[in-house]
Design an enzyme around this catalytic site. Structure first.
Site, PDB file in Angstrom:
ATOM      1  N   GLU A 144       0.833  -1.216   0.000  1.00 44.08           N
ATOM      2  CA  GLU A 144       0.000   0.000   0.000  1.00 44.08           C
ATOM      3  C   GLU A 144       0.866   1.264   0.000  1.00 44.08           C
ATOM      4  OE1 GLU A 144      -2.902  -0.346  -0.872  1.00 44.08           O
ATOM      5  OE2 GLU A 144      -3.174  -2.469  -0.400  1.00 44.08           O
ATOM      6  N   HIS A 147       2.066   2.017  -3.423  1.00 45.55           N
ATOM      7  CA  HIS A 147       1.090   2.781  -4.225  1.00 45.55           C
ATOM      8  C   HIS A 147       1.222   4.279  -3.954  1.00 45.55           C
ATOM      9  CE1 HIS A 147      -0.919  -0.528  -6.053  1.00 45.55           C
ATOM     10  NE2 HIS A 147      -1.570  -0.966  -4.991  1.00 45.55           N
ATOM     11  N   HIS A 153       0.335  -1.971  -9.819  1.00 43.55           N
ATOM     12  CA  HIS A 153       0.489  -3.413  -9.642  1.00 43.55           C
ATOM     13  C   HIS A 153       1.524  -3.979 -10.602  1.00 43.55           C
ATOM     14  CE1 HIS A 153      -3.683  -3.324  -7.670  1.00 43.55           C
ATOM     15  NE2 HIS A 153      -2.751  -3.400  -6.737  1.00 43.55           N
ATOM     16  N   CYS A 154       2.238  -4.968 -10.132  1.00 38.75           N
ATOM     17  CA  CYS A 154       3.372  -5.518 -10.885  1.00 38.75           C
ATOM     18  C   CYS A 154       3.057  -6.956 -11.287  1.00 38.75           C
ATOM     19  CB  CYS A 154       4.613  -5.481  -9.987  1.00 38.75           C
ATOM     20  SG  CYS A 154       6.071  -6.174 -10.744  1.00 38.75           S
TER      21      CYS A 154
END
Lengths: 196, 302
Positions: A144, A147, A153-154
């Site tokens: 988090e 972000h 997202h990976c």
């Protein structure tokens, strides 16, 4: 002159706040969380007990708490020296389009939150496992906060920024960032540091 | 790569031109059997006697014996014989498209593991055996045609589909022009064609039950079949169509894009966990739904 420099530097210090919403300290070791944050993000930390009332974000139809509403509250009450703030809450969270969330954060913003509810073995009818809960919490906090530092997202499964749709996904991903996420994190962190 | 399927076989078959049922037998087997048709006493054959009329034949083999070369699939359980003269017609067996044939894949590449056919990517089913257009239409080669359907993400966005308006069979479709209209609980969505071609089949089952698209988007919920225009098949390998691992990473990005679009009052947020709520209308206003449809499905370009 030297003293003034350090004084100025101290005044400009910014922290990653760990906001405890509810009885969090009884469940997890916050000292370990602080240690991890310093290692992964390189900023000093501060712990704060929250005055937010999560009941304002309760949805009786879902019997869950709307995490975006809690994030909004966190943002409204952000301390002036907070570089970032990560909330930890024992309650089950959701956002409208997802059935539940382990956590939610502003992309490139200041606040994020992690729920302990579904990180605990007890949620799945299993005996408690303190070290597993701690490991899961640290992964979700890194995710988090990632972000908030602009990471999305990976697709690298081992990277902490990979998506977890279930607790098995949380367990299978790593605790840290892959090389390309780490590189982006360092770049964004450096820019932020220079801007302070 | 071979330009025709290695399982496509050619054989010389014999049959009786006079007999009402055309039973084909491999020519060499006819010799082995010492058939009446190949002997001088074929004149004793009741069919010959019935059909010969005034025909006088001095041949040593029956004049009604016809031999023709046929092609057939060596591995398919039902041996459908096709005259070799039709070989010049374009079909998957005689072009590089044979690699997509399920019978070929099963024998030549081993059984396709179930996990490879449909996997879940960020909560959405992804069929690894089809091509994806960026407007969330899937395409699959079936017997020289292309079958089209809506992918799982697309049907999820539309929500409860009350009716689908399909083009007419035989109609011409043009890339980027309106192709399908979906009447949904939240409103109406119009989707453009991903390619040029002629509609050769439509899923009649959808007239009765359009919810098949929601229930089984890659199976019973298929939409239509198209004979692609010349050169369109080659486009499948271009950037606007995705397959395999490219399709997976594209779908992952689409889900992230969804989060970008669904901005909250505190800007873009990203959540980790759970699956997407199945019923969008409960969590989304019609205006927001319309925005999503426009962004993801109503692509104007080809």
């Amino acid at each position: 002159m030297v003293l003034n420099y350090f004084q100025r530097k101290k005044e400009r210090s910014k922290y990653i706040y760990i906001l405890l919403i509810g009885d969090v300290e009884k469940l997890v070791n916050i000292g370990e969380v602080e240690k991890n944050l310093k290692k992964e993000f390189g900023f000093p930390t501060k712990i704060l007990n929250s005055e937010i009332n999560p009941e304002d974000s309760y949805d009786p139809m879902r019997n869950q708490y709307h995490s975006t509403k809690i994030l909004k509250e966190m943002l409204d009450n952000l301390p002036s020296d907070a570089l970032r703030m990560i909330g930890i809450i024992p309650l089950d969270l959701f956002i409208p389009i997802l059935t539940f969330v382990f956590g939610e954060a502003q992309l490139g913003g200041k606040v994020g939150i992690v729920s302990l509810a579904r990180l605990r073995q007890e949620f799945y009818g299993l005996p408690p496992n303190q070290s597993l809960l701690q490991r899961r919490l640290i992964k979700e906090i890194n995710h988090e906060l990632g972000h908030t530092f602009g990471l999305v997202h990976c697709s690298v499964r081992e990277c902490v920024m990979s998506v977890a749709n279930s607790i098995a996904d949380v367990d299978s991903k790593g605790v840290s960032f892959c090389n390309s996420c780490r590189e982006l994190l360092n770049r964004n962190r450096k820019e932020l540091f220079n801007a302070i | 790569m071979e330009t025709r399927c290695p399982f496509l076989k050619e054989e010389r078959m014999a049959f009786c031109k006079a007999f009402p049922i055309k039973k084909m037998l491999p020519l060499d087997r006819l010799y082995l059997k010492d058939s009446l048709c190949l002997r001088g006493d074929y004149t004793q054959c009741p069919t010959y006697r019935e059909k010969k009329g005034d025909m006088v034949s001095g041949k040593r083999v029956c004049p009604f014996l016809e031999v023709e070369s046929v092609i057939y699939c060596e591995v398919y359980p039902i041996k459908k014989m096709i005259p070799a003269s039709c070989y010049k017609l374009e079909c998957p067996c005689t072009t590089e498209a044979y690699i997509d044939c399920p019978a070929y894949q099963k024998i030549a590449q081993g059984d396709i593991p179930p996990a490879a056919e449909a996997v879940r990517v960020r909560g959405f089913l992804l069929d690894d055996t089809v091509y994806y257009h960026k407007g969330h239409i899937w395409l699959q080669r079936v017997d020289g045609k292309l079958r089209l359907g809506l992918d799982d993400f697309g049907q999820w966005l539309l929500g409860e589909i009350k009716e689908v308006v399909l083009p007419n069979r035989g109609g011409k479709i043009i890339s980027g022009r309106p192709l399908l209209k979906f009447r949904c609980a939240q409103g109406t969505a119009e989707i453009s064609s991903p390619l040029n071609g002629i509609v050769v089949g439509i899923n009649e089952g959808l007239r009765e039950d359009s919810s098949l698209i929601n229930i089984d988007p890659y199976g019973q919920g298929w939409l239509l079949e198209v004979r692609p225009a010349k050169g369109e098949l080659a486009r499948l390998n271009q950037e606007e169509f995705l397959y395999g691992s490219n399709a997976r990473s594209w779908l992952e990005k689409e889900v992230d894009r969804l989060h970008y679009i669904l901005q909250t009052e505190i800007g873009v947020t990203m959540g980790d966990g759970g699956n997407l709520s199945r019923n969008l209308q409960e969590v989304m206003a019609p205006r927001q739904w319309g925005l999503l449809i426009k962004t993801f499905l109503e692509r104007k370009e080809g």
